[in-house]
Scaffold this motif. Sequence first.
Motif, PDB file in Angstrom:
ATOM      1  N   GLU A 276     -28.730   8.658 -35.361  1.00 45.26           N
ATOM      2  CA  GLU A 276     -29.647   9.498 -36.190  1.00 45.26           C
ATOM      3  C   GLU A 276     -29.010   9.765 -37.652  1.00 45.26           C
TER       4      GLU A 276
ATOM      5  N   GLN B 170     -31.040   8.680 -41.352  1.00 42.96           N
ATOM      6  CA  GLN B 170     -31.231   9.729 -42.174  1.00 42.96           C
ATOM      7  C   GLN B 170     -30.543   9.323 -43.528  1.00 42.96           C
TER       8      GLN B 170
ATOM      9  N   PRO C 212     -32.735   5.234 -44.804  1.00 43.42           N
ATOM     10  CA  PRO C 212     -34.121   4.870 -44.660  1.00 43.42           C
ATOM     11  C   PRO C 212     -34.554   3.739 -44.756  1.00 43.42           C
TER      12      PRO C 212
END
Length: 429
Positions: free
Chosen positions: A134, A138, A141
Amino acid sequence: MDSGTELKVAVLGLGYIGLPTAAVIARTGAQVLGVDVTPSVVDTVNSGRVHIEEVDLDGLVSGVVARGTLRASLAIEPADVFVIAVPTPFDEDRAPNIGYVLRAATTIATVLKRGDLVILESTSPVGTTEKVAELLAQLRPDLKVPGHSAEGADIAIAYCPERVLPGRILIELIDNDRVIGGITPRCARKALGFYRRFVRGACVTTTSRAAEMTKLAENAYRDVNIAYANELSMLAGTMGVDVWEVIRLANRHPRVNILQPGPGVGGHCIAVDPWFLVAAAPERARLIRTAREVNDSKVDFVIAGAAELIERTPGRVALLGLAFKANIDDFRESPAVKVAAALAHRFGNRVDVVEPYASVLPSAFDGTAAALVDVDTALEQCATFVILVDHDLFRSIPAQERAGKHVYDARGIWPDQPAPAPVAPRLVA
């Protein structure tokens, strides 16, 4: 993944697991960069030396550094494979702290490219590998991250915990089976190809969550079994029975294998990782929590018993051992340090400490008058001995040299010595 020399690997964290892992990978011909935040560690490795004690590690590191397949740096560089081997401690409330892991992932994100493989080896709470994915999604991208893209993935992310024994790390890194958990099956297969470069044991693929819990389950299993032995020793001590004889006799049963008790449980794994399971489901982890509490309480029991012996015997006292297990220089979470420091604070300049793997006393001894001495000096000067670690050096002392000594043996390595009179457990300030 081919076994040629073009593969570039970055290992983040050059501690007790990271440095041996980096050296073993470098021995395959891969170009390995070890990244650490401590300048002295980087300088030591780049000089071909080691900053930790581990059998045969010094020779291996010297060789791969000389061949140019291992070097160390404070800064990350682009690579094909990134291995995270940083600490995962717990906080004061015993909640797991994965801050070092996430900082390592943040560092990797700055150089990550399509086709790279990121592997977490640090023992971690269930779900940590997903948090790494995760975070990378972030921070980058521009890359398709597994679990965060409906159109496939540009990188692979997996979890593969170490399962080695200090003193046998170089052997077990190669021979032990490995559990490889991927964010996706493709991630697991790619990590499998990497570990096949240097692992002879079986490599079994699964999900990242299953692999994370497997590691925690292994360490909690050990902790629970040790807790039974330690609880037996406290019961036997209170009842005036020789626990070593009880265990020896009980283990003659074909389906009984009781472990050996000690002054507690130490190290960064068994003394820490069960709390990760407790934190995840406190109401369900009752046995695991109790085992941790039993093993922690053994420290106070040993302090009480050793203090009682010291109080009724004159002369100097030798405390033998500070490491968390035999024949290593690792003092992390060591119960021996806790016991020895408490006795040093209580009995002042009567206390000598013998630890062949230390050049200075740990900070727990700050403010005490305890002295670090060698074993020969202790045998000459001390009338009372408290055995806290079963180093081979201590086992080798012949009976005639320790004859007439007062002994509190928390490891059962001097069976010919009379056991001290049992005392009821009590806390020692």
